[in-house]
Scaffold this active site. Structure first.
Site, short mmCIF file in Angstrom:
data_model
loop_
_atom_site.label_atom_id
_atom_site.label_comp_id
_atom_site.label_asym_id
_atom_site.label_seq_id
_atom_site.Cartn_x
_atom_site.Cartn_y
_atom_site.Cartn_z
N ASP A 73 -0.01 5.06 0.84
CA ASP A 73 -0.13 6.09 1.88
C ASP A 73 -0.30 5.47 3.26
O ASP A 73 -1.22 4.69 3.50
CB ASP A 73 -1.34 7.00 1.58
CG ASP A 73 -1.18 7.68 0.22
OD1 ASP A 73 -0.05 8.08 -0.11
OD2 ASP A 73 -2.19 7.78 -0.51
N ASP A 102 0.86 -1.16 0.00
CA ASP A 102 0.00 0.00 0.00
C ASP A 102 0.91 1.24 0.00
O ASP A 102 2.05 1.17 0.44
CB ASP A 102 -0.89 -0.05 1.26
CG ASP A 102 -1.64 1.24 1.46
OD1 ASP A 102 -2.35 1.66 0.53
OD2 ASP A 102 -1.48 1.84 2.55
#
Ligand SMILES: [Zn+2]
Length: 558
Positions: A44, A42
């Site tokens: 952020d 992922d």
């Protein structure tokens, strides 16, 4: 769709671009790693600090230790992809060009990624790529030339882990201050930070590779897995690994696991005998029976024994019998001091999936799965008959409300409502259960579905599960039958044991139920809490939604 093409706003699919020149490099001479080809990250909150809707490269700040951790993965030959929800594109908070500038800055700071997969949609778009949907994970796997089950995804919120599981990948949660406690409770694998997640990925990958090839061919290997069907099924990959390095494999199992043992590839001969230090409802120790077992084991002439156990079981009583039977090389997991009972005393941290835990013991004993045999649960093809013709076409949903341990069974009133909701949503429902669960299956099926209670033994159930679109089931044997058939699971998982160890392995899964309920980690066989709250709060609509996430459509539906 590649990121260097346009136009994100017009497309329903996620955007992809890949560095094709890197994909596949580094794996030329060495055998394929047993577990993982790729790590998906992922963006952020996981790789870089979360700056909401950031379109400014100057605001990119990697999390501590990110560069070194990623370089460790690269050095180990793992391919890397970023999988990121960027609904700011749909909302017009930044442009595709700004986003690519941010990604260029990320690569400047953290090094090259083999693929970037971006969901440009908003929740309201109903796309199949916005996490927790599994589309980005499938897309990344495709882009990297592998499958989702050979990927592990690292993320900071529940959506990330859910997307991984729904694709059949592993998911590691690295919580931040914004991660919700229930997301942490539900995750089967939690790491304190990105470097720790990477360390554990690499440790698990190495743990299933023998450090040295076996010094001599094993003629007869004795493998042991007592306890129930599920326990035997999850040990299957490790038994196949032993079988790859031995001329003959004899499996010692208990009466509860015998039917499952018959289904395992790689087993040449089965000895069934209850072990009173393993059986959950043990009879008294019968010295004559133990002497008989010892003599029978001695007559095998095994030159190696690998004793598989769960973390709460002891391998040592059997190791003593094996020593008395004259077996020279004995391997087992044991935290307890084994004295001279074990030649290989293996140890495994808590939280490792049972199939990997067992594979790591096989590796310690010198065995690994051969290339081409994926570390998934599997059944012997010739052992499972065709399903009964009167069940109609494949693609039905199997709802299995019961369990040998009532703490892990779905409350009948909940199962009844689930059957009704699934039928209303256009699914064909088959309700399965053992002969002593017939009253429950009849009641559940009356709300919608076909009652097959008492009609199937384990083999018959395996045949029915193999043609299902999905199986809705608690933490019990049929969940592992589904995994062995590659059939998606909606797991109504009572948290009495860790999900990370006992959840359906390497098969698309949605986990439901309250992971933080007071029964958590109690290993209770019957629910210790009034009202069975871990599963009684499941709403039937959650099951309908889970099937949609798993792309299981209603039988006659649109
Ligand atoms: Zn999307």
């Amino acid at each position: 769709m590649r990121q260097d093409q346009e136009d994100p706003y017009q497309r329903r699919s996620a955007q992809v671009y890949a560095a094709a020149d890197r994909a596949g490099s580094g794996s030329v001479a060495s055998p394929r790693p047993v577990l993982y080809d790729a790590v998906l990250l992922d963006r952020d909150g996981t790789l870089i600090e979360d700056v909401p809707y950031n379109g400014d490269p100057e605001k990119v700040r990697p999390v501590p230790g990110a560069r070194a951790a990623l370089d460790r993965l690269r050095a180990a030959g793992l391919r890397l992809a970023v999988v990121t929800n960027q609904s700011g594109l749909a909302r017009g908070y930044f442009t595709g060009e700004q986003m690519r500038a941010v990604h260029a800055r990320v690569e400047e700071l953290l090094g090259r990624f083999d693929a970037w997969l971006v969901c440009p949609h908003d929740d309201a778009d109903g796309c199949d790529c916005r996490k927790p949907a599994p589309g980005l994970v499938h897309g990344a796997a495709r882009e990297l030339g592998t499958t989702a089950s050979r990927c592990v995804l690292v993320g900071d919120i529940g959506r990330d882990v859910s997307a991984a599981l729904a694709a059949g990948a592993a998911g590691v949660l690295v919580p931040t201050p914004v991660t919700r406690p229930e997301e942490i409770a539900a995750a089967g694998w939690v790491a304190t930070d990105l470097p720790a997640a990477v360390g554990e990925i690499l440790r698990r990958q190495l743990a299933v590779q023998p450090s040295a090839p076996p010094t001599e061919r094993v003629r007869t290997a004795l493998v042991v897995r007592s306890d129930s069907a599920g326990d035997v099924l999850v040990t299957g990959p490790a038994i196949r690994a032993v079988a790859a390095g031995a001329e003959r494999v004899v499996l010692l199992c208990g009466p509860r696991g015998r039917a499952a043992a018959n289904l395992l590839p790689g087993v040449d001969e089965i000895i069934e005998h209850p072990l009173p230090w393993i059986d959950p409802l043990p009879g008294p120790v019968d010295p004559e029976a133990i002497r008989g077992l010892t003599a029978r084991l001695g007559a095998l002439g095994a030159d190696q024994a690998v004793v598989f156990t769960s973390f709460h079981q002891s391998a040592l009583p059997l190791a003593l019998l094996l020593r008395m039977a004259g077996i020279d090389r004995i391997a087992a997991i044991s935290d307890d001091y084994p004295g001279s009972l074990l030649d290989i005393r293996h140890r495994v941290p808590v939280g490792v999936p049972e199939p990997e835990r067992a594979l790591s013991l096989a590796a310690a004993a010198g065995h690994r799965l051969p290339d081409g045999d994926e570390p998934v649960l599997r059944l012997r093809r010739d052992a499972v008959p065709p399903r009964p013709a009167d069940l109609g076409d494949p693609g039905y949903v199997v709802l299995h409300p019961g369990s040998a341990a009532s703490s892990r069974a779905c409350p009948p009133e909940v199962a009844t409502r689930i059957a009704g909701a699934l039928t209303d949503a256009g699914h064909r429902v088959l309700v399965t259960g053992s002969p002593d669960e017939r009253a429950i299956t009849a009641r559940v099926a009356a709300a919608g579905g076909t009652d097959l209670g008492g009609r199937t033994d384990l083999v018959g159930l395996a045949a029915i599960v193999a043609d299902a679109g999905a199986v809705v089931v608690g933490n019990t044997g049929p969940a592992h039958l589904a995994a062995a058939a590659g059939v998606p699971v909606v797991s109504l998982f009572a948290p009495t044991v860790p999900f990370g160890q006992w959840g359906p392995y390497r098969v698309p899964t949605v986990r439901l139920g309250d992971a933080a309920a007071p029964c958590r980690d109690t290993r209770a066989a019957s629910c210790p809490v009034t009202g069975h709250p871990c599963l009684s709060g499941i709403e039937p609509d959650e099951v309908v939604d889970a099937l949609r996430t798993l792309a299981v459509s209603g039988g006659g539906g649109p």
